[in-house]
Scaffold this active site. Structure first.
Site, mmCIF file in Angstrom:
data_model
loop_
_atom_site.group_PDB
_atom_site.id
_atom_site.type_symbol
_atom_site.label_atom_id
_atom_site.label_comp_id
_atom_site.label_asym_id
_atom_site.label_seq_id
_atom_site.Cartn_x
_atom_site.Cartn_y
_atom_site.Cartn_z
ATOM 1 C CB THR A 248 -0.917 0.017 1.241
ATOM 2 O OG1 THR A 248 -1.540 1.307 1.377
ATOM 3 C CG2 THR A 248 -0.122 -0.247 2.512
ATOM 4 C CE1 TYR B 155 -3.816 -1.912 5.220
ATOM 5 C CE2 TYR B 155 -3.360 0.317 4.460
ATOM 6 C CZ TYR B 155 -3.659 -1.010 4.188
ATOM 7 O OH TYR B 155 -3.786 -1.418 2.892
#
Length: 339
Positions: free
Chosen positions: A126, A150
């Protein structure tokens, strides 16, 4: 698509293949002639997202015995790893869940791959691994300093893969996604999660009356119209990038890759909502809310590396097309859920 090898010789296991991006990767692999199997625990995925002719194992990627059985039954030669948790604010509230689901379980999956001698590994990473970049366009050499659990949970998995590839006969590709949106143009899959936080998904839900309004988080950013700017990539283009990346790993077994997946241009929240309004002729109510913690003003990819490295070329890099596919899927979803 031209292949330097026979896809039939590389059976692929897709983790999280019942989820949004994973299910599109399954379709892209299948369309390209790869034998595909899916493992998913169905906590956020949907059984209906997996085609009937794809082998499905309901279970967890932490289950070493199950993975060993799948690898043996399917003669797995590559893993595409999508399974994990993806909601940034939740990762701040519940970091241990994210370090377990995204890091600890990925470690178990990588170990199972090494034990079984699976040579190729593609990882769903990501742009959150870059944190808040100090440049308008983020390249793969930009510092990776995540600002939430995250992002850290994904960066740790990238690190584990790099170290494992150095020590074992495994090569990998980490694909760093920007904002994924849209749905399969043929209507075979789409973003099905309830309570999703992705802007385009939220906007088409509002168009169809599934939400009363769309929240705009912050209008005082240093951007042309004050709202956050993001690089939106069509999920089918993203899935195609995974197939090309797999082919690169197979044809150059000594090489590992890290690449951004985006179009290299951004749209603001206001621009996206204006485009939805124009496309549907049903203006949606916008509610101005305070900024969310940890949201960068702008996050746009420098995608030169993927364009130079792979024969990948976007087919759907047009905002109205992305919105139109998302809307068509949202209209279908009611029927699927009812079935």
């Amino acid at each position: 698509m031209t292949h330097a090898h026979d896809p039939q010789t590389t059976p692929v296991l897709v983790t999280g293949g019942a989820g949004y991006i994973g299910s599109h990767a399954v379709l892209a692999l299948r369309d390209a002639g790869y034998p595909v199997a899916v493992i998913d625990n169905l906590t956020t995925g949907f059984r209906f997202a997996i085609p009937d002719d794809v082998a499905f194992y309901e279970g967890d990627i932490e289950d070493a015995d199950l993975l060993a059985r799948i690898f043996a039954e399917r003669n797995t030669r590559a893993i595409m790893h999508f399974a994990g948790s993806i909601v940034v604010p939740e990762s701040v509230e519940n970091p241990l869940k994210y370090y377990h689901n995204n890091t600890v379980k990925s470690r178990a999956l990588i170990e199972a791959a090494v034990t079984a001698g699976v040579p190729h590994f593609i990882f769903s990473s990501t742009a959150a691994t870059y944190g808040i970049p100090d440049t308008d366009r983020v390249s793969e050499s930009s510092p990776q300093v995540p600002i939430n659990p995250y992002g850290w949970s994904k960066l740790m998995t990238e690190r584990m893969l790099a170290d494992t590839a150095f020590a074992h006969p495994l090569n990998y590709c980490a694909l760093r996604y920007f904002n994924v949106a849209g749905a399969d143009p043929q209507g075979r899959s789409g973003q099905s999660t309830a309570g999703a936080t992705h802007l385009i998904k939220v906007a088409v839900e509002a168009v169809l009356g599934k939400r009363g309004h769309v929240s705009v988080f912050g209008t005082d950013y240093d951007t042309p119209d004050g709202t956050g700017v993001r690089d939106y990539i069509h999920v089918s283009d993203l899935a195609a990038a995974h197939v090309h990346a797999l082919e690169a790993l197979i044809t150059q077994p000594g090489r590992s890759l890290q690449m951004n997946c985006g179009y290299g241009r951004g749209f603001s929240v206001t621009q996206v909502l204006d485009a939805v309004d124009r496309l549907t002729n049903r203006p949606i109510e916008r509610r101005i809310e305070p900024r969310r913690a940890g949201d960068p003003a702008s996050l746009v990819s420098d995608n030169a590396r993927i364009l130079e490295t792979l024969p990948w070329r976007p087919q759907y890099d047009d905002l109205p097309t992305i919105i139109g596919h998302a809307l068509a899927w949202e209209e279908r979803l009611g029927a699927l859920r009812g079935s």
